[in-house]
Design a protein around this motif. Structure first.
Motif, short mmCIF file in Angstrom:
data_model
loop_
_atom_site.label_atom_id
_atom_site.label_comp_id
_atom_site.label_asym_id
_atom_site.label_seq_id
_atom_site.Cartn_x
_atom_site.Cartn_y
_atom_site.Cartn_z
N ASN A 91 0.83 -1.20 0.00
CA ASN A 91 0.00 0.00 0.00
C ASN A 91 0.87 1.26 0.00
O ASN A 91 1.79 1.39 0.79
CB ASN A 91 -0.92 0.00 1.23
CG ASN A 91 -1.98 1.08 1.14
OD1 ASN A 91 -2.39 1.45 0.04
ND2 ASN A 91 -2.41 1.58 2.28
N ALA A 122 -2.83 -0.50 -4.62
CA ALA A 122 -1.72 0.06 -3.85
C ALA A 122 -2.00 1.50 -3.39
O ALA A 122 -1.12 2.14 -2.82
CB ALA A 122 -0.44 0.03 -4.67
N GLY A 123 -3.19 2.02 -3.65
CA GLY A 123 -3.56 3.32 -3.13
C GLY A 123 -3.23 4.51 -4.01
O GLY A 123 -3.21 5.64 -3.54
#
Length: 561
Positions: A91, A122-123
């Motif tokens: 993340n 992964a944001g």
């Protein structure tokens, strides 16, 4: 973990006996085996009509596994180290360079889709720009076109959610080596999105176009749920470049700030390549192939491959054929579709291209594949009109008189060569798919009736001069290849085999060079997938998209959130 290759089971034997077979091969009691996991299942037809399933399994045993392998003394048994896929940094990635704007992904075919999927997880909240429609709208437009309606140049078999693969067989096999687990990750994401879980284990996995529509929609919904955004009808018409770096993209008349852009346009985005040439982006010509779609009775292919016309539980048989013509050209089968149909895959008005497609069941009764001939720069160097070449050269800052810089024009020349053939195909069929029986192709005459092969088309078709679509050298290579393949599969060169043209979109004529960090000459631009010249199918394109996402995550952190 112990891996055992080539455990054979009869077609009627249950997979539950794999445990006892593994124990016997390892020379240990069955109760020492703690787990058996199927890695791959393929068909062993070397002694047809006696056919087996061949399994590769991973086995976990109680006690010392290395000692068990040594005791077995079998070259098909070895210790394997399982390496699960790992996205860099998890993340929010592993990079340290601040990212002021969310990354933009151009194109929502397999490369763009999986790049966006990994970045969203992964944001990084990626923004996807797709020129075509969502899969539901796109499907309605394609079926309307096949029924005689107008072609939508922005939403068709080539463009729209899922890319060209959405209207294909949905094959997921790839020759790409996969030491880091990306292939497995792609298959797992497809399975989670609704594809048949058997794609995780069968040797030549496929999804089928009827299932792909719901699968790509589910992946889109996952991207949105994880913070990404997908815009349809958002054709990218320009990119902004300052000091050698990308600063924006223009789509739908809107300028979108961006310092990171993943470019995954697909192999048919010819207008996009032309636009990029005008931005001083270096592109290289890449060999590709052109040819025809050929249709045979599926039972004929089954008989050759399995020794029986009715494939039963084995599923319709496929084939892979290659031949080197006398002039050195490669002739080969491509994108073979068991139990499928030949589709009108056009994306430009006045031009016509075909492709193959299969449903998950592969039950049309007819087999088709492309039979294509390799094309190089020598074939298309002279096809680009001098005026167009000069104009494109000036836009790209090139000198058309400079032989050293001619390579900057060759990708556009390759595109023009494809267009030239597609224009001839359109004319040969008067706007419909042109069709010619192989015997008539060989004798250079127009067909009048079908023979014993019942063709299956998605799109309107008409008898026409398929042979005349091609230059003489390619005609001769196709004839030589078909004759050679008739020696490998009995009946392949039968006179009533049905040919359709033109298969021109086997791969991109363009490669956009990138460095070790996956960036093009324009900083922040990450070319990937088939259109950029780095893949050759759904799985390899998806894997390349994942690599591009990894490269972004290795360098940048999402500070815009």
């Amino acid at each position: 973990m112990i891996r055992i290759n080539q455990i054979r089971l009869g077609l009627d034997e249950p997979e539950e006996i794999l445990r006892s077979r593994a124990a016997r091969l390892l020379r240990i009691p069955e109760d020492r085996i703690l787990e058996v996991r199927i890695v791959r299942r393929s068909i062993d037809a070397r002694k047809k009509p006696l056919i087996f399933y061949s399994y590769t399994v991973d086995v976990r045993v109680r006690g010392n596994e290395a000692a068990a392998v040594r005791k077995a003394g079998n070259r098909n048994i070895a210790i394997v180290q399982m390496k699960p896929y790992h996205f860099p940094g998890g993340n929010r990635g592993a990079g340290r360079t601040p990212l002021r704007h969310r990354p933009v992904v151009i194109g929502f075919g397999p490369a763009g889709m999986f790049a966006a999927r990994m970045l969203a997880e992964a944001g990084y909240a990626p923004l996807v720009l797709e020129r075509g429609d969502d899969v539901e709208t796109r499907t309605r437009k394609v079926r309307s076109f096949w029924s005689g309606g107008k072609l939508d140049p922005e939403s068709n078999v080539q463009f729209g959610e899922g890319g060209a693969g959405t209207f294909s067989d949905g094959k997921l096999n790839t020759m790409v080596r996969d030491p880091d687990g990306r292939n497995r990750k792609v298959l797992e994401i497809f399975a989670e999105a609704g594809a048949d879980p058997e794609i995780l284990t069968v040797h030549n996995p496929h999804i089928g176009t009827d299932v792909l529509a719901s699968v790509v929609r589910a992946i889109r919904e996952d991207i949105i749920r994880m913070g990404g955004e997908v815009r349809f009808g958002a054709k990218v018409t320009d990119i902004g470049v300052e000091d050698g770096k990308i600063v924006s993209v223009t789509a739908g008349g809107r300028v979108i700030p961006a310092e990171v852009v993943i470019l995954a346009p697909g192999h048919s985005a010819r207008d996009t390549f032309t636009m990029l040439a005008g931005k001083h982006l270096r592109m290289a010509a890449k060999p590709f192939a052109v040819g025809v779609r050929v249709q045979h009775p599926q039972a004929m292919i089954n008989l050759c491959q399995y020794g029986r016309e009715d494939a039963g539980a084995l599923g319709p048989a496929s084939y892979k054929l290659t031949h080197q013509a006398g002039d050195g050209r490669g002739v080969y089968s491509f994108c073979m579709c068991p139990g499928g149909s030949v589709v009108n895959a056009s994306s430009e008005r006045g031009l016509l291209a075909v492709n193959g497609m299969s449903s998950h069941a592969r039950d049309s009764g007819t087999a088709n594949s492309a039979i294509v001939v390799t094309v190089t720069e020598k074939d298309f160097r002279g096809t680009y009109a001098a005026g167009e070449a000069k104009f494109s050269a000036e836009k790209a800052g090139e000198d058309p008189e400079n032989a050293e810089n001619l390579s900057g024009l060759l990708p556009l020349a390759g595109m023009e060569f494809q267009r030239q053939l597609e224009r001839r195909a359109y004319e040969a069929g008067q706007g419909k798919i042109p069709v010619q029986l192989y015997g008539d192709f060989r004798e250079n005459r127009i067909s009048r009736d079908f023979g014993g092969v019942t063709p299956v088309f998605s799109g309107q078709y008409a008898f026409g001069d398929v042979r005349g679509i091609f230059p003489e050298e390619i005609q001769q290579a196709l004839l030589e290849g078909m004759a050679a393949f008739g020696g490998k599969i009995r009946g392949f060169d039968r006179a009533d085999a049905v040919l359709a043209g033109v298969e021109s979109r086997t791969s991109s004529p363009v490669r956009i060079p990138r460095n070790g960090a996956f960036e093009a000459e324009i900083g922040g631009l990450y070319p990937c997938g088939e259109g950029a010249g780095y893949a050759g199918g759904i799985t390899s394109a998806a894997m390349d998209g994942i690599k591009a996402a990894e490269a972004v995550a290795e360098k940048y952190r999402p500070d815009f959130l």
